[in-house]
Design an enzyme around this catalytic site. Structure first.
Site, mmCIF file in Angstrom:
data_model
loop_
_atom_site.group_PDB
_atom_site.id
_atom_site.type_symbol
_atom_site.label_atom_id
_atom_site.label_comp_id
_atom_site.label_asym_id
_atom_site.label_seq_id
_atom_site.Cartn_x
_atom_site.Cartn_y
_atom_site.Cartn_z
ATOM 1 N N TYR A 123 0.800 -1.218 0.000
ATOM 2 C CA TYR A 123 0.000 0.000 0.000
ATOM 3 C C TYR A 123 0.834 1.270 0.000
ATOM 4 C CZ TYR A 123 -3.715 -3.263 1.197
ATOM 5 O OH TYR A 123 -4.599 -4.310 1.190
ATOM 6 N N HIS B 227 -4.830 5.822 -1.790
ATOM 7 C CA HIS B 227 -5.599 5.622 -0.559
ATOM 8 C C HIS B 227 -4.769 5.960 0.681
ATOM 9 C CE1 HIS B 227 -9.461 4.398 0.796
ATOM 10 N NE2 HIS B 227 -9.164 3.176 1.208
ATOM 11 N N ASN C 14 -10.512 0.402 7.068
ATOM 12 C CA ASN C 14 -11.915 0.166 7.413
ATOM 13 C C ASN C 14 -12.183 0.062 8.905
ATOM 14 O OD1 ASN C 14 -12.143 0.127 4.665
ATOM 15 N ND2 ASN C 14 -12.687 -2.030 4.518
ATOM 16 N N ASP D 102 -8.162 10.570 1.820
ATOM 17 C CA ASP D 102 -8.257 10.702 0.362
ATOM 18 C C ASP D 102 -9.711 10.895 -0.045
ATOM 19 O OD1 ASP D 102 -8.393 7.809 1.249
ATOM 20 O OD2 ASP D 102 -9.100 7.589 -0.803
ATOM 21 N N ASN E 98 -14.994 4.113 3.708
ATOM 22 C CA ASN E 98 -15.137 3.189 4.826
ATOM 23 C C ASN E 98 -14.353 3.604 6.074
ATOM 24 O OD1 ASN E 98 -16.959 1.491 3.523
ATOM 25 N ND2 ASN E 98 -15.310 0.360 2.539
#
Length: 187
Positions: free
Chosen positions: A15, A20, A66, A91, A112
């Site tokens: 990631y 994100h 999340n 974001d 989320n």
């Protein structure tokens, strides 16, 4: 008076640098600008420091996007920080790349991380800084876009926009949400 600045993102090398994870990137830049160092603690990486005479706690949750609310609620309680003194860095695909929007409350708009924070805090009335990542993706490819890397053009412009976001955070801490909104929204 303490402030909790929360950069949202996902942990793990896969990631790093994704759209994100822009919240993590802004949090890193903020910490660097005040010579604060992150240490791993409960629910995430924490850096503490000062912006002039204000104490700040910078959080990068390790709970994945999340479940960010668990980390926010824990550190809000542990550090005894007022809801108005929390700023979530997130974001936003509804905004053009690099656009900064500060708000004092609002819906999660399908994000989320924001949804979970509202659930854990019992309210959506907490300040957030939304950083535009654009929405240049084909229908049905939102997840790949959000979890993808910035384009070369975006990557070249990113340092200037991240610096503007850091300046917005500092204005929020020193002068309040309304001043930060006036100074940074629509620019």
């Amino acid at each position: 008076m303490k402030y909790l600045i929360v950069g949202l993102g996902n942990i793990g090398n896969e990631y790093n640098g994704t759209r994100h994870n822009i919240g993590f990137r802004i949090a890193d830049a903020l910490a660097q600008s005040i010579n604060a160092t992150f240490n791993t603690d409960r629910y995430g990486d924490i850096a503490t420091g000062r912006i002039k005479n204000k104490q700040v706690v910078i959080l990068k949750p390790s709970t994945y996007m999340n479940l960010s609310g668990n980390a926010v609620r824990y550190w809000k309680t542990k550090e005894n920080i007022e809801l108005d003194n929390i700023l979530v860095l997130v974001d936003d695909i509804a905004l053009p790349f690099g656009t900064i929007r500060l708000k004092g409350k609002g819906s999660d708009a399908g994000h989320n991380g924001l949804k979970n924070i509202a659930q854990m805090l019992g309210t959506d009335a907490y300040p957030r800084l939304r950083f535009g990542i654009g929405n240049d993706f084909p229908r049905g490819c939102q997840i790949d876009y959000v979890l993808g890397q910035f384009t070369l053009d975006e990557h070249q412009k990113l340092p200037i926009r991240v610096e503007a976001a850091v300046d917005a955070v500092k204005t929020f801490v020193l002068a309040g949400l309304q001043t930060a909104m006036c100074d940074f929204n629509n620019k």
